[in-house]
Write a protein that holds these residues in place. Sequence first.
Motif, PDB file in Angstrom:
ATOM      1  N   VAL A   1       0.740  -1.163   0.055  1.00 24.55           N
ATOM      2  CA  VAL A   1       0.014   0.226   0.123  1.00 24.55           C
ATOM      3  C   VAL A   1       0.846   1.395  -0.032  1.00 24.55           C
ATOM      4  O   VAL A   1       0.553   2.195  -0.776  1.00 24.55           O
ATOM      5  N   PRO A   2       1.647   1.323   0.864  1.00 25.23           N
ATOM      6  CA  PRO A   2       2.776   2.793   0.918  1.00 25.23           C
ATOM      7  C   PRO A   2       3.248   2.684  -0.683  1.00 25.23           C
ATOM      8  O   PRO A   2       3.566   4.085  -1.005  1.00 25.23           O
ATOM      9  N   SER A   3       3.844   1.940  -1.165  1.00 26.35           N
ATOM     10  CA  SER A   3       4.644   1.898  -2.581  1.00 26.35           C
ATOM     11  C   SER A   3       3.567   2.402  -3.439  1.00 26.35           C
ATOM     12  O   SER A   3       3.936   3.407  -4.101  1.00 26.35           O
ATOM     13  N   VAL A   4       2.255   1.924  -3.694  1.00 27.05           N
ATOM     14  CA  VAL A   4       1.629   2.299  -4.736  1.00 27.05           C
ATOM     15  C   VAL A   4       1.105   3.749  -4.358  1.00 27.05           C
ATOM     16  O   VAL A   4       0.816   4.723  -5.306  1.00 27.05           O
ATOM     17  N   LYS A   5       0.739   4.189  -3.050  1.00 29.12           N
ATOM     18  CA  LYS A   5       0.271   5.285  -2.658  1.00 29.12           C
ATOM     19  C   LYS A   5       1.274   6.452  -3.112  1.00 29.12           C
ATOM     20  O   LYS A   5       0.845   7.627  -3.525  1.00 29.12           O
ATOM     21  N   ALA A   6       2.238   6.229  -2.652  1.00 30.34           N
ATOM     22  CA  ALA A   6       3.486   7.032  -2.734  1.00 30.34           C
ATOM     23  C   ALA A   6       3.754   7.660  -4.318  1.00 30.34           C
ATOM     24  O   ALA A   6       4.019   8.662  -4.688  1.00 30.34           O
ATOM     25  N   ASN A   7       3.559   6.315  -5.188  1.00 32.36           N
ATOM     26  CA  ASN A   7       3.962   6.597  -6.593  1.00 32.36           C
ATOM     27  C   ASN A   7       2.703   7.164  -7.052  1.00 32.36           C
ATOM     28  O   ASN A   7       3.169   7.508  -8.306  1.00 32.36           O
ATOM     29  N   TRP A   8       1.738   7.457  -6.529  1.00 35.21           N
ATOM     30  CA  TRP A   8       0.405   7.892  -7.136  1.00 35.21           C
ATOM     31  C   TRP A   8       0.906   9.416  -7.175  1.00 35.21           C
ATOM     32  O   TRP A   8       0.603  10.146  -8.351  1.00 35.21           O
ATOM     33  N   TYR A   9       1.669  10.013  -6.325  1.00 40.39           N
ATOM     34  CA  TYR A   9       2.287  11.380  -6.185  1.00 40.39           C
ATOM     35  C   TYR A   9       3.546  11.641  -7.026  1.00 40.39           C
ATOM     36  O   TYR A   9       3.635  12.841  -7.520  1.00 40.39           O
ATOM     37  N   ALA A  10       4.309  10.585  -6.902  1.00 40.60           N
ATOM     38  CA  ALA A  10       5.562  10.829  -7.380  1.00 40.60           C
ATOM     39  C   ALA A  10       6.542   9.702  -7.770  1.00 40.60           C
ATOM     40  O   ALA A  10       6.009   8.644  -7.731  1.00 40.60           O
ATOM     41  N   GLU A  11       7.584   9.986  -8.514  1.00 37.41           N
ATOM     42  CA  GLU A  11       8.622   9.008  -8.816  1.00 37.41           C
ATOM     43  C   GLU A  11       9.406   8.919  -7.518  1.00 37.41           C
ATOM     44  O   GLU A  11      10.023   9.853  -6.812  1.00 37.41           O
ATOM     45  N   VAL A  12       9.436   7.564  -6.791  1.00 42.23           N
ATOM     46  CA  VAL A  12      10.122   7.349  -5.441  1.00 42.23           C
ATOM     47  C   VAL A  12      11.366   6.608  -5.479  1.00 42.23           C
ATOM     48  O   VAL A  12      11.591   5.700  -6.382  1.00 42.23           O
ATOM     49  N   LYS A  13      12.232   7.014  -4.860  1.00 39.72           N
ATOM     50  CA  LYS A  13      13.535   6.165  -4.755  1.00 39.72           C
ATOM     51  C   LYS A  13      14.323   6.430  -3.534  1.00 39.72           C
ATOM     52  O   LYS A  13      14.105   7.084  -2.725  1.00 39.72           O
TER      53      LYS A  13
END
Length: 300
Positions: free
Chosen positions: A181-193
């Motif tokens: 869930v955190p992975s998908v929801k963060a990726n909704w807003y931004a490119e994450v690394k």
Amino acid sequence: MSTAEQQPDRTSDALLGAADIRELAAALGVRPTKQKGQNFVIDANTVRRIVRTADVRPDDVVVEVGPGLGSLTLALLEAADRVTAVEIDDVLAAALPATIEARMPDRKDRFALVHSDALLVEELPGPPPTALVANLPYNVAVPVLLTMLERFPSIRRTLVMVQSEVADRLAAKPGSKVYGVPSVKANWYAEVKRAGAIGRNVFWPAPNVDSGLVSLVRRAEPIPTAASRTEVFAVVDAAFAQRRKTLRAALAGWAGSAAAAEAALTAAGISPQARGESLTVEEFAAIAEHKPAAAERPAL
């Protein structure tokens, strides 16, 4: 421990070192508490490293959540145009402006304090924030991060320090064992690394877990979907609530029945036998677009 953490402190006198932090805490009668997820950074080189990694620029308006005694706040004030700190603790919130005035009197007018729970903040003083940089309290890191990204769309760049395992989850890609869930929801807003690791010895008290830096750069364009964020997140929550089940089974409650879930998945071009950990945020959005009309009617 990283090279930056092993080097002697060559930072300016304005920043807080280990002795300064303990002296401030003693004067205020403060002891960091697990209940509030408090671990104060006591190494000035580490906060400078965080500011560099965050790519804080002279025209940035930075919001910081959980400034504590001000270690990172002072380093941010050195680099940014303005800093707004959100602090829930009564004692820490009351003391921080005096620390800023004593250590950086020429920057005090560029600092603002919001004494509140970050999860309840809906507006900030001054110009809209362009960056979020924070050592987030570990017990509320993910909800605080997602709330800030939702409520302040002007935030383009984010760098947060969180528990290492949480950093892995936030930055995970589809197919990873920690993708959720955190992975998908963060990726909704931004490119994450992932943007680095932080050793335990730069904190007081030293935590029992390692820490990690996570970089989020807001998407130039939102996810192309007719579904709302709320609708997409409802699918994500349902898919991972029973992550061992196929999506046909996991989404049965969301769709109204397993058959309706299968129909929505097929219409979205997703195999009903797939599992949530294999899907991208775009695929979750496609499923949300095909929610059966019957599932949208409230129960009587």
